[in-house]
Design an enzyme around this catalytic site. Structure first.
Site, PDB file in Angstrom:
ATOM      1  N   ARG A 237     -60.182 -18.608 -43.680  1.00  0.00           N
ATOM      2  CA  ARG A 237     -60.764 -17.272 -43.800  1.00  0.00           C
ATOM      3  C   ARG A 237     -59.922 -16.308 -42.975  1.00  0.00           C
ATOM      4  O   ARG A 237     -59.370 -16.692 -41.931  1.00  0.00           O
ATOM      5  CB  ARG A 237     -62.211 -17.250 -43.289  1.00  0.00           C
ATOM      6  CG  ARG A 237     -63.209 -17.934 -44.195  1.00  0.00           C
ATOM      7  CD  ARG A 237     -63.454 -17.164 -45.487  1.00  0.00           C
ATOM      8  NE  ARG A 237     -64.469 -17.785 -46.326  1.00  0.00           N
ATOM      9  CZ  ARG A 237     -64.214 -18.562 -47.385  1.00  0.00           C
ATOM     10  NH1 ARG A 237     -62.969 -18.819 -47.745  1.00  0.00           N
ATOM     11  NH2 ARG A 237     -65.200 -19.069 -48.105  1.00  0.00           N
TER      12      ARG A 237
ATOM     13  N   HIS B 136     -56.717 -14.444 -52.365  1.00  0.00           N
ATOM     14  CA  HIS B 136     -57.821 -15.408 -52.244  1.00  0.00           C
ATOM     15  C   HIS B 136     -57.971 -16.262 -53.523  1.00  0.00           C
ATOM     16  O   HIS B 136     -59.011 -16.247 -54.184  1.00  0.00           O
ATOM     17  CB  HIS B 136     -59.145 -14.680 -51.931  1.00  0.00           C
ATOM     18  CG  HIS B 136     -60.170 -15.611 -51.330  1.00  0.00           C
ATOM     19  ND1 HIS B 136     -61.037 -15.237 -50.348  1.00  0.00           N
ATOM     20  CD2 HIS B 136     -60.467 -16.921 -51.578  1.00  0.00           C
ATOM     21  CE1 HIS B 136     -61.827 -16.252 -50.020  1.00  0.00           C
ATOM     22  NE2 HIS B 136     -61.486 -17.285 -50.763  1.00  0.00           N
TER      23      HIS B 136
HETATM   24  P1  NDP Z   1     -65.459 -29.283 -44.821  1.00  0.00           P
HETATM   25  O1  NDP Z   1     -66.769 -28.897 -44.253  1.00  0.00           O
HETATM   26  O2  NDP Z   1     -65.368 -30.511 -45.654  1.00  0.00           O
HETATM   27  O3  NDP Z   1     -64.391 -29.437 -43.645  1.00  0.00           O
HETATM   28  C1  NDP Z   1     -64.358 -28.569 -42.574  1.00  0.00           C
HETATM   29  C2  NDP Z   1     -63.463 -29.164 -41.493  1.00  0.00           C
HETATM   30  O4  NDP Z   1     -63.354 -28.193 -40.428  1.00  0.00           O
HETATM   31  C3  NDP Z   1     -64.036 -30.434 -40.871  1.00  0.00           C
HETATM   32  O5  NDP Z   1     -62.997 -31.360 -40.615  1.00  0.00           O
HETATM   33  C4  NDP Z   1     -64.635 -29.938 -39.551  1.00  0.00           C
HETATM   34  O6  NDP Z   1     -64.672 -30.901 -38.505  1.00  0.00           O
HETATM   35  C5  NDP Z   1     -63.650 -28.844 -39.196  1.00  0.00           C
HETATM   36  N1  NDP Z   1     -64.263 -27.902 -38.245  1.00  0.00           N
HETATM   37  C6  NDP Z   1     -65.357 -27.122 -38.402  1.00  0.00           C
HETATM   38  N2  NDP Z   1     -65.638 -26.437 -37.271  1.00  0.00           N
HETATM   39  C7  NDP Z   1     -64.673 -26.791 -36.383  1.00  0.00           C
HETATM   40  C8  NDP Z   1     -64.431 -26.442 -35.032  1.00  0.00           C
HETATM   41  N3  NDP Z   1     -65.210 -25.604 -34.353  1.00  0.00           N
HETATM   42  N4  NDP Z   1     -63.372 -27.009 -34.423  1.00  0.00           N
HETATM   43  C9  NDP Z   1     -62.567 -27.894 -35.078  1.00  0.00           C
HETATM   44  N5  NDP Z   1     -62.754 -28.271 -36.377  1.00  0.00           N
HETATM   45  C10 NDP Z   1     -63.794 -27.719 -37.004  1.00  0.00           C
HETATM   46  O7  NDP Z   1     -64.932 -28.017 -45.647  1.00  0.00           O
HETATM   47  P2  NDP Z   1     -63.898 -27.963 -46.856  1.00  0.00           P
HETATM   48  O8  NDP Z   1     -62.727 -28.792 -46.498  1.00  0.00           O
HETATM   49  O9  NDP Z   1     -64.589 -28.246 -48.127  1.00  0.00           O
HETATM   50  O10 NDP Z   1     -63.516 -26.396 -46.853  1.00  0.00           O
HETATM   51  C11 NDP Z   1     -62.883 -25.839 -45.733  1.00  0.00           C
HETATM   52  C12 NDP Z   1     -62.774 -24.329 -45.828  1.00  0.00           C
HETATM   53  O11 NDP Z   1     -61.766 -23.951 -46.754  1.00  0.00           O
HETATM   54  C13 NDP Z   1     -63.996 -23.579 -46.336  1.00  0.00           C
HETATM   55  O12 NDP Z   1     -65.001 -23.469 -45.365  1.00  0.00           O
HETATM   56  C14 NDP Z   1     -63.411 -22.229 -46.700  1.00  0.00           C
HETATM   57  O13 NDP Z   1     -63.400 -21.389 -45.579  1.00  0.00           O
HETATM   58  C15 NDP Z   1     -61.973 -22.578 -47.099  1.00  0.00           C
HETATM   59  N6  NDP Z   1     -61.761 -22.419 -48.540  1.00  0.00           N
HETATM   60  C16 NDP Z   1     -60.861 -21.468 -48.962  1.00  0.00           C
HETATM   61  C17 NDP Z   1     -60.593 -21.319 -50.293  1.00  0.00           C
HETATM   62  C18 NDP Z   1     -59.561 -20.362 -50.755  1.00  0.00           C
HETATM   63  O14 NDP Z   1     -59.407 -20.179 -51.972  1.00  0.00           O
HETATM   64  N7  NDP Z   1     -58.816 -19.744 -49.869  1.00  0.00           N
HETATM   65  C19 NDP Z   1     -61.283 -22.119 -51.311  1.00  0.00           C
HETATM   66  C20 NDP Z   1     -62.181 -23.103 -50.765  1.00  0.00           C
HETATM   67  C21 NDP Z   1     -62.409 -23.221 -49.424  1.00  0.00           C
HETATM   68  P3  NDP Z   1     -65.580 -32.237 -38.655  1.00  0.00           P
HETATM   69  O15 NDP Z   1     -64.846 -33.097 -39.691  1.00  0.00           O
HETATM   70  O16 NDP Z   1     -65.562 -32.825 -37.321  1.00  0.00           O
HETATM   71  O17 NDP Z   1     -66.925 -31.777 -39.156  1.00  0.00           O
HETATM   72  C1  OXD Z   2     -64.609 -21.044 -51.135  1.00  0.00           C
HETATM   73  C2  OXD Z   2     -63.640 -20.010 -51.453  1.00  0.00           C
HETATM   74  O1  OXD Z   2     -65.087 -21.098 -50.001  1.00  0.00           O
HETATM   75  O2  OXD Z   2     -63.321 -19.836 -52.646  1.00  0.00           O
HETATM   76  O3  OXD Z   2     -64.935 -21.859 -52.022  1.00  0.00           O
HETATM   77  O4  OXD Z   2     -63.129 -19.346 -50.556  1.00  0.00           O
END
Ligand code: NDP
Ligand code: OXD
Length: 309
Positions: free
Chosen positions: A224, A272
């Site tokens: 983000r 995005h």
């Molecule tokens: P997940 O919930 O599967 O993974 C999130 C990861 O972030 C986990 O490994 C988690 O740790 C880690 N995390 C969360 N908080 C912290 C913290 N405070 N410190 C360290 N690590 C942290 O999410 P996804 O992989 O499915 O998606 C990730 C992100 O990708 C979404 O939230 C979104 O913001 C972004 N996204 C962007 C898109 C785009 O088109 N640009 C499309 C889709 C998603 P733990 O494993 O320990 O829980």
């Molecule tokens: C998502 C995105 O979070 O598209 O799925 O950013």
């Protein structure tokens, strides 16, 4: 069964088709501001407008049509105490792997520099980077981050991952928590941000932490926009400490004009699109979870309200 569907982009047709195929017994009502809407069993939305919140009061669960839930969690205090369920992969992991692998290879093979040279009519091979010096650090080793790490493993890059909880991933040097962050950054040549946006991760990539990356590092942000302090990044790019950045997400979207990122040649922008929500796959996944909930079964991808993702 009644499902309340909200689409900020107004494109509802593929969703209606998807739900008709996957859950033919459901009536899908498209949310419209000001329309009279009878109580619904489930809501499907990404970032609901405030005016929609009253229609969420009696649902049994809220489905988020994305992997990130920051668009709805900003209303956390006003949401009913029902499960909030996000998309788990739903075709986004492969897209993310494509996007990040492309950006990494573009920097590693110096295609960004060859593109600039070609525009100036320069024919000049550049020294190859050493793979051993090109460690890739993925922040967020979740559903999408792990798929990206797996894709990059095929190219034999040294891999690092940073997450909230401790992990063991084959072929990946894992770091976790606030205590592990500085060491993770110090050894990372290409930083890939794939974190969810939460109070703990907002503004994480500011001047001090970005400066821990080695000279000539690269940033790829597909998490983000609010993870990155934009003016700090710009200053480090202009100084040459950060050699290039590929950004898909921004504090304000669409990226406003004017904005200095538009004119900085070392910053590449996309609107995005790193991983788009696929309506047919997503409607099918949501339908499957609704069927499971109706049977009283557990479903995957529940949002942890306390953690915020
Ligand atoms: P997940 O919930 O599967 O993974 C999130 C990861 O972030 C986990 O490994 C988690 O740790 C880690 N995390 C969360 N908080 C912290 C913290 N405070 N410190 C360290 N690590 C942290 O999410 P996804 O992989 O499915 O998606 C990730 C992100 O990708 C979404 O939230 C979104 O913001 C972004 N996204 C962007 C898109 C785009 O088109 N640009 C499309 C889709 C998603 P733990 O494993 O320990 O829980
Ligand atoms: C998502 C995105 O979070 O598209 O799925 O950013």
């Amino acid at each position: 069964m009644r499902i309340l569907l909200h689409r900020a982009d107004g494109v509802t047709e593929p969703w209606l088709r998807g739900f008709a195929a996957a859950l033919p017994q459901a009536d899908v009502i498209v949310w419209q501001e000001g329309a009279a809407i009878a109580a619904c069993d489930y809501a499907v939305t990404w970032a609901p407008p405030a005016a929609m919140l009253e229609h969420l009061a009696h649902v049994k669960a809220i489905f988020v049509t994305g992997a990130g839930v920051d668009g709805i969690m900003k209303f956390a205090d006003q949401l009913p105490q029902v499960p909030i369920i996000r998309l788990g992969d739903a075709g986004m992991a492969a897209q993310m792997a494509e996007y990040v692998a492309y950006a990494v290879l573009r920097y590693f093979r110096r295609f960004d520099e060859y593109e600039a040279q070609a525009r100036r009519g320069i024919w000049q091979p550049l020294p190859q980077f050493e793979k051993a010096d090109f460690s890739i650090g993925v922040m967020g080793a979740g559903v999408l981050g792990r798929r990206v790490l797996a894709a990059l493993a095929a190219f034999d890059f040294p891999l690092r991952g940073w997450s909230r909880s401790a992990k063991q991933i084959d072929g990946v040097q894992c770091f976790h928590g606030a205590d592990g962050l500085d060491d993770f950054l110090r050894g990372t040549r290409v930083l890939v941000c794939m974190l969810p946006l939460t109070p703990d991760t907002a503004n994480l990539l500011e001047r001090r932490r970005l400066s821990l990356l080695p000279q000539g590092a690269y940033l790829i942000n597909v998490g983000r926009g609010a993870h990155v302090a934009e003016t700090d990044l710009l200053a480090l790019v202009r100084k040459g400490h950060i050699a290039g950045a590929t950004l898909d997400v921004f504090r304000s979207e669409p990226l406003p004009a004017p904005h200095p990122f538009w004119d900085e040649p070392r910053i590449s922008l996309t609107p995005h699109v790193a991983a788009l929500t696929l309506p047919d796959v997503s409607a099918a996944q949501i339908a499957e979870k609704i069927v499971a909930l109706e049977r009283g079964e557990a479903v995957a991808d529940l949002v942890d309200r306390h953690a915020g993702y």
